[in-house]
Design a protein around this motif. Structure first.
Motif, PDB file in Angstrom:
ATOM      1  N   GLU A 233       0.638  -1.121   0.100  1.00  0.00           N
ATOM      2  CA  GLU A 233      -0.173   0.084  -0.081  1.00  0.00           C
ATOM      3  C   GLU A 233       0.748   1.226  -0.016  1.00  0.00           C
ATOM      4  O   GLU A 233       0.557   2.288  -0.388  1.00  0.00           O
ATOM      5  N   SER A 234       2.044   1.247   0.514  1.00  0.00           N
ATOM      6  CA  SER A 234       2.794   2.354   0.729  1.00  0.00           C
ATOM      7  C   SER A 234       3.649   2.503  -0.457  1.00  0.00           C
ATOM      8  O   SER A 234       4.531   3.434  -0.486  1.00  0.00           O
ATOM      9  N   GLY A 235       3.586   1.644  -1.583  1.00  0.00           N
ATOM     10  CA  GLY A 235       4.645   1.460  -2.722  1.00  0.00           C
ATOM     11  C   GLY A 235       5.825   1.047  -2.498  1.00  0.00           C
ATOM     12  O   GLY A 235       6.862   1.451  -3.535  1.00  0.00           O
ATOM     13  N   SER A 236       6.373   0.335  -1.400  1.00  0.00           N
ATOM     14  CA  SER A 236       7.392  -0.179  -1.237  1.00  0.00           C
ATOM     15  C   SER A 236       7.762  -1.584  -1.222  1.00  0.00           C
ATOM     16  O   SER A 236       6.766  -2.224  -1.494  1.00  0.00           O
ATOM     17  N   MET A 237       9.017  -2.122  -1.041  1.00  0.00           N
ATOM     18  CA  MET A 237       9.107  -3.584  -1.009  1.00  0.00           C
ATOM     19  C   MET A 237       9.927  -3.960   0.110  1.00  0.00           C
ATOM     20  O   MET A 237      10.694  -3.029   0.422  1.00  0.00           O
ATOM     21  N   ILE A 238      10.028  -5.209   0.375  1.00  0.00           N
ATOM     22  CA  ILE A 238      10.911  -5.776   1.300  1.00  0.00           C
ATOM     23  C   ILE A 238      11.671  -6.705   0.680  1.00  0.00           C
ATOM     24  O   ILE A 238      11.026  -7.460   0.151  1.00  0.00           O
ATOM     25  N   MET A 239      12.879  -6.845   0.803  1.00  0.00           N
ATOM     26  CA  MET A 239      13.943  -7.911   0.464  1.00  0.00           C
ATOM     27  C   MET A 239      14.959  -8.403   1.637  1.00  0.00           C
ATOM     28  O   MET A 239      15.064  -7.982   2.525  1.00  0.00           O
ATOM     29  N   LEU A 240      15.295  -9.665   1.292  1.00  0.00           N
ATOM     30  CA  LEU A 240      16.299 -10.441   1.954  1.00  0.00           C
ATOM     31  C   LEU A 240      17.515 -10.509   1.337  1.00  0.00           C
ATOM     32  O   LEU A 240      17.517 -11.104  -0.008  1.00  0.00           O
ATOM     33  N   ALA A 241      18.668 -10.045   1.904  1.00  0.00           N
ATOM     34  CA  ALA A 241      20.030 -10.324   1.000  1.00  0.00           C
ATOM     35  C   ALA A 241      20.949 -11.240   1.837  1.00  0.00           C
ATOM     36  O   ALA A 241      20.733 -11.072   3.088  1.00  0.00           O
ATOM     37  N   ASP A 242      21.828 -11.924   1.136  1.00  0.00           N
ATOM     38  CA  ASP A 242      22.789 -12.897   2.115  1.00  0.00           C
ATOM     39  C   ASP A 242      23.891 -11.863   2.793  1.00  0.00           C
ATOM     40  O   ASP A 242      23.914 -10.555   2.386  1.00  0.00           O
ATOM     41  N   ALA A 243      24.747 -12.423   3.207  1.00  0.00           N
ATOM     42  CA  ALA A 243      26.033 -11.819   3.825  1.00  0.00           C
ATOM     43  C   ALA A 243      26.830 -11.076   2.731  1.00  0.00           C
ATOM     44  O   ALA A 243      27.589 -10.127   3.097  1.00  0.00           O
TER      45      ALA A 243
ATOM     46  N   GLY B 129      22.859 -12.008   7.070  1.00  0.00           N
ATOM     47  CA  GLY B 129      22.134 -11.317   5.779  1.00  0.00           C
ATOM     48  C   GLY B 129      21.751  -9.977   6.500  1.00  0.00           C
ATOM     49  O   GLY B 129      21.914  -9.462   7.729  1.00  0.00           O
ATOM     50  N   VAL B 130      20.844  -9.625   5.426  1.00  0.00           N
ATOM     51  CA  VAL B 130      20.233  -8.152   5.834  1.00  0.00           C
ATOM     52  C   VAL B 130      18.849  -8.186   5.310  1.00  0.00           C
ATOM     53  O   VAL B 130      18.442  -8.772   4.107  1.00  0.00           O
ATOM     54  N   ILE B 131      18.064  -7.494   6.034  1.00  0.00           N
ATOM     55  CA  ILE B 131      16.885  -7.341   5.568  1.00  0.00           C
ATOM     56  C   ILE B 131      16.436  -5.805   5.212  1.00  0.00           C
ATOM     57  O   ILE B 131      16.989  -4.834   5.972  1.00  0.00           O
ATOM     58  N   ASP B 132      15.930  -5.589   4.254  1.00  0.00           N
ATOM     59  CA  ASP B 132      15.949  -4.207   3.662  1.00  0.00           C
ATOM     60  C   ASP B 132      14.342  -3.705   3.097  1.00  0.00           C
ATOM     61  O   ASP B 132      13.651  -4.630   2.348  1.00  0.00           O
ATOM     62  N   LEU B 133      14.106  -2.520   3.468  1.00  0.00           N
ATOM     63  CA  LEU B 133      12.869  -1.836   2.963  1.00  0.00           C
ATOM     64  C   LEU B 133      13.221  -0.854   2.064  1.00  0.00           C
ATOM     65  O   LEU B 133      13.765   0.216   2.169  1.00  0.00           O
ATOM     66  N   SER B 134      12.590  -0.790   0.586  1.00  0.00           N
ATOM     67  CA  SER B 134      13.251   0.048  -0.230  1.00  0.00           C
ATOM     68  C   SER B 134      12.084   0.375  -1.117  1.00  0.00           C
ATOM     69  O   SER B 134      11.047  -0.247  -1.206  1.00  0.00           O
ATOM     70  N   GLY B 135      11.973   1.770  -1.699  1.00  0.00           N
ATOM     71  CA  GLY B 135      10.906   2.266  -2.611  1.00  0.00           C
ATOM     72  C   GLY B 135      11.430   3.612  -3.459  1.00  0.00           C
ATOM     73  O   GLY B 135      12.683   4.151  -3.050  1.00  0.00           O
ATOM     74  N   ARG B 136      10.835   3.872  -4.407  1.00  0.00           N
ATOM     75  CA  ARG B 136      11.236   5.401  -5.141  1.00  0.00           C
ATOM     76  C   ARG B 136      11.204   6.412  -3.937  1.00  0.00           C
ATOM     77  O   ARG B 136      10.669   6.143  -2.730  1.00  0.00           O
ATOM     78  N   LYS B 137      12.037   7.401  -4.041  1.00  0.00           N
ATOM     79  CA  LYS B 137      12.281   8.265  -3.136  1.00  0.00           C
ATOM     80  C   LYS B 137      10.995   8.986  -2.417  1.00  0.00           C
ATOM     81  O   LYS B 137      11.072   9.558  -1.323  1.00  0.00           O
TER      82      LYS B 137
END
Length: 661
Positions: free
Chosen positions: A94-104, A184-192
């Motif tokens: 709903e906020s136009g963002s996404m969540i990602m999981l990256a390894d080390a 690893g890393v959990i990341d929340l990203s979206g357009r600025k």
């Protein structure tokens, strides 16, 4: 691993940041107030790594097979992360963002969220298979979180590479609950345009939830490994047994590692935990063979499997020439261990070192002073010292100096003759010192001994002569004294409550027994031992621990140490009607302690489906992890204390409104 406070960017300063970046690229800039320190240090690392600031996309794995292989290597991490990512997917969509999981290494393994954001991300390889380490694509939340080991939020022009400046992102590292290695890393990203200051709090909360899930899974797996290895630890009790988890970390040993070191040159690596890389099942078999030390023989290694899955490894290192296993005793009653110190359960480095020190002192006929908190097992150590000494066939006599009044203690300790005082037993009675003649006298809580009694004990220790109360006849006594206390005897001497000469006589050799809270890895072994013991006592089968129970037991600080743990577990065992002890049976202090030490409650997807609800959870967890310290909680969330106060006031007002409704 200590975690410093995360810093949140300000979208207001974006144009100033852009100007500073241009000056930095032209090598005309020094740090200014417009640039956060974490960003400035990252830019410097990018310059050192010669990252091209005009890069448009991140490197990516083209082969689906390679991506699948990477995901298989991170299977445990992915399994723990998917429920959390699935929960936040709806909020971020709903906020136009996404969540990602990256390894080390910074490679994205999984991704959920808004369709438009995912489409835009694919244009710069912000998608599964993309590599986002700082050295490859410059400053970004995933790469900078890996480089610093800290949560970080990076907005728009704070990114190093030009085409990535259209993004805003927040990331938090995920650490192994045992070794604290980066997983690893959990990341929340979206357009600025989707920038939100709460994103970093959500990332931190998600990372901590994943770590808690990993810890719970590890406890469950370790408990199953202990169950699978029980028969072997009984059958091969004359050999050295080492039990390793699937990561090659030492989970349990039977106290014969020192003998294995002497006979076979056995040695383990140590980096916070004892481990053997050759038993790390996460590595390919070829790599494990390469890492195998020269002393390791493959015939010693036994895999422990369940339903086709290898859970860990058991090393059976023979200590006898024939190497024939000892058959289990036929009797249902437990047999005394060949080594008396094997009765002291636990394989933590601290306890192992203490046990080795006491074992060496046992062979010396010297007084021993056992130091430690109430309930750590001082009498158990005293008995093991006696049984491992040259006096093992003579009596072991124990007396608690804090349980008796001055007069009763004197009569119990020195004995008395007929008519020594009113109520004295006819014919008199030998005291504990006399009963221990030729053997070992254990005086527990010796710091409680009245000052008037101390010189009489000192005389016995100095010249071996004892006089019963009311008597004139001296008796010659030879014994070994083992004393114990939870007091600071030096402070007692300084205050005049304990004789200095007696203290120096007792403290010829001392052993400090670690409290249970400093060796919590031993709790699993102790529980397994107690379970078998109570099963024999109550004539029933052993109990299983339900989900979260072992975690609650290991998170508790146990101020009463092993004695308290034993009492609590016996209560749980005796009151459990079925086969499984579940969370509902735990005492309230264990449940409250669980939250106090940072345990995160499971997120209910039906209740927590709004951004403000997720924020509420993040704030509550931060306060719980900070033991109620609001300043520390605010720092962990990356907000000011006044902002936290404002949010708490809003939460209270919201709660009142709900109650009125």
């Amino acid at each position: 691993m200590p975690r410093s406070k995360p810093l949140i960017p300000s979208a207001v300063n974006d144009e100033r940041v852009a100007s500073c970046w241009e000056a930095f690229i032209c090598q005309e800039s020094n740090p200014t107030d417009a640039i956060r320190q974490v960003i400035w240090q990252s830019w410097l690392r990018c310059r050192t790594s010669e990252v091209n600031p005009t890069l448009q996309v991140a490197p990516v794995i083209d082969s689906k097979q390679l991506l699948t292989a990477r995901c298989q290597q991170a299977e445990t991490l992915l399994g723990a992360a998917r429920p959390v990512m699935g929960l936040l997917r709806g909020v971020l969509k709903e906020s136009g963002s996404m969540i990602m999981l990256a390894d080390a290494d910074g490679m994205i393994l999984d991704q959920h969220g808004a369709h438009r954001a995912r489409q835009a991300g694919e244009q710069v390889n912000l998608a599964p298979g993309g590599f986002w380490s700082e050295s490859l694509i410059g400053t970004n939340a995933i790469g900078t979180a890996i480089a610093t080991g800290q949560p970080v939020q990076i907005h728009a022009n704070e990114h190093y590479c030009l085409d990535i400046k259209q993004w805003t992102c927040a990331a938090a590292p995920i650490f192994d609950p045992y070794s604290q290695a980066l997983l690893g890393v959990i990341d929340l990203s979206g357009r600025k345009e989707t920038f939100h200051g709460h994103s970093l709090g959500l990332a931190i909360a998600a990372a901590r939830q994943i770590e808690c899930t990993l810890l719970q899974q590890a406890h469950t797996l370790n408990h199953r490994l202990l169950e699978l290895s029980t028969l072997a630890f009984n059958q091969y009790r004359n050999d050295c047994l080492l039990l390793f988890d699937r990561h090659g970390r030492l989970l349990k040993q039977n106290g014969k590692l020192h003998e294995a070191q002497q006979q076979h040159g056995v040695s383990l690596l140590h980096d916070g935990n004892w481990y053997l890389p050759a038993c790390n099942l996460g590595d390919p078999a070829e790599l494990r063979q390469q890492q195998a030390p020269a002393w390791l023989q493959q015939a010693w290694v036994q895999g422990l499997q369940e339903k086709g899955q290898q859970l860990g490894s058991l090393l059976i290192i023979p200590l006898r020439q024939a190497g024939t296993p000892v058959k289990p005793a036929v009797s249902a009653s437990p047999q005394p261990p060949a080594d008396a110190f094997d009765a002291i359960i636990g394989s933590s480095p601290g306890l192992h070192a203490t046990r080795q020190q006491a074992r060496r002192l046992a062979a010396l006929d010297l007084p021993v002073l056992l130091l430690g908190e109430t309930g750590v097992g001082k009498e158990l150590f005293a008995r093991a010292i006696h049984q491992s000494s040259g006096r093992a066939t003579a009596p072991f006599v124990a007396l608690n100096c804090g349980a008796l009044s001055r007069d009763l203690l004197a009569s119990e300790l020195f004995g008395y003759v007929d008519g020594a005082f009113t109520g004295a037993r006819r014919g008199g009675m030998p005291g504990k010192i006399e009963q221990a003649d030729g053997g070992t006298l254990f005086l527990d809580e010796i710091g409680e001994m009245p000052l008037e009694v101390q010189p009489h004990l000192l005389r016995v220790l100095e010249d071996g002569r004892l006089v019963r109360l009311g008597d004139r006849h001296e008796r010659q006594i030879k014994l070994r004294l083992v004393a114990a206390t939870n007091r600071d005897l030096q402070a007692e001497v300084a205050s005049g409550r304990f004789r200095c000469d007696l203290y120096h006589r007792l403290c010829v050799s001392s052993v400090l027994i670690p409290p249970l809270r400093s060796r919590k890895e031993d709790i699993i072994d102790i529980i397994a031992h107690l379970d078998a013991q109570f099963a024999r006592k109550y004539g029933t089968a052993g109990k299983r621990l339900g989900e979260g129970v072992m975690e609650a037991l290991t998170r508790h600080d146990w101020p009463g140490n092993v004695r308290e743990l034993r009492n609590v577990y016996e209560m749980l065992f005796a009151l459990c009607d079925g086969e499984c002890i579940d969370m509902a049976q735990l005492p309230p202090d264990l449940l409250t302690g669980r939250m106090r030490y940072g345990e995160q409650a499971d997120i209910n997807p039906q209740q927590e489906n709004r951004l403000d609800a997720i924020e509420r959870q993040a704030i509550e967890r931060a306060i719980a992890q900070s033991d109620g310290n609001l300043s520390r909680a605010a720092r962990s969330l990356g907000i000011s204390r006044s902002t936290l106060y404002t949010k708490l006031a809003g939460m209270r007002a919201s709660s009142k409104a709900v109650r009125k409704d």
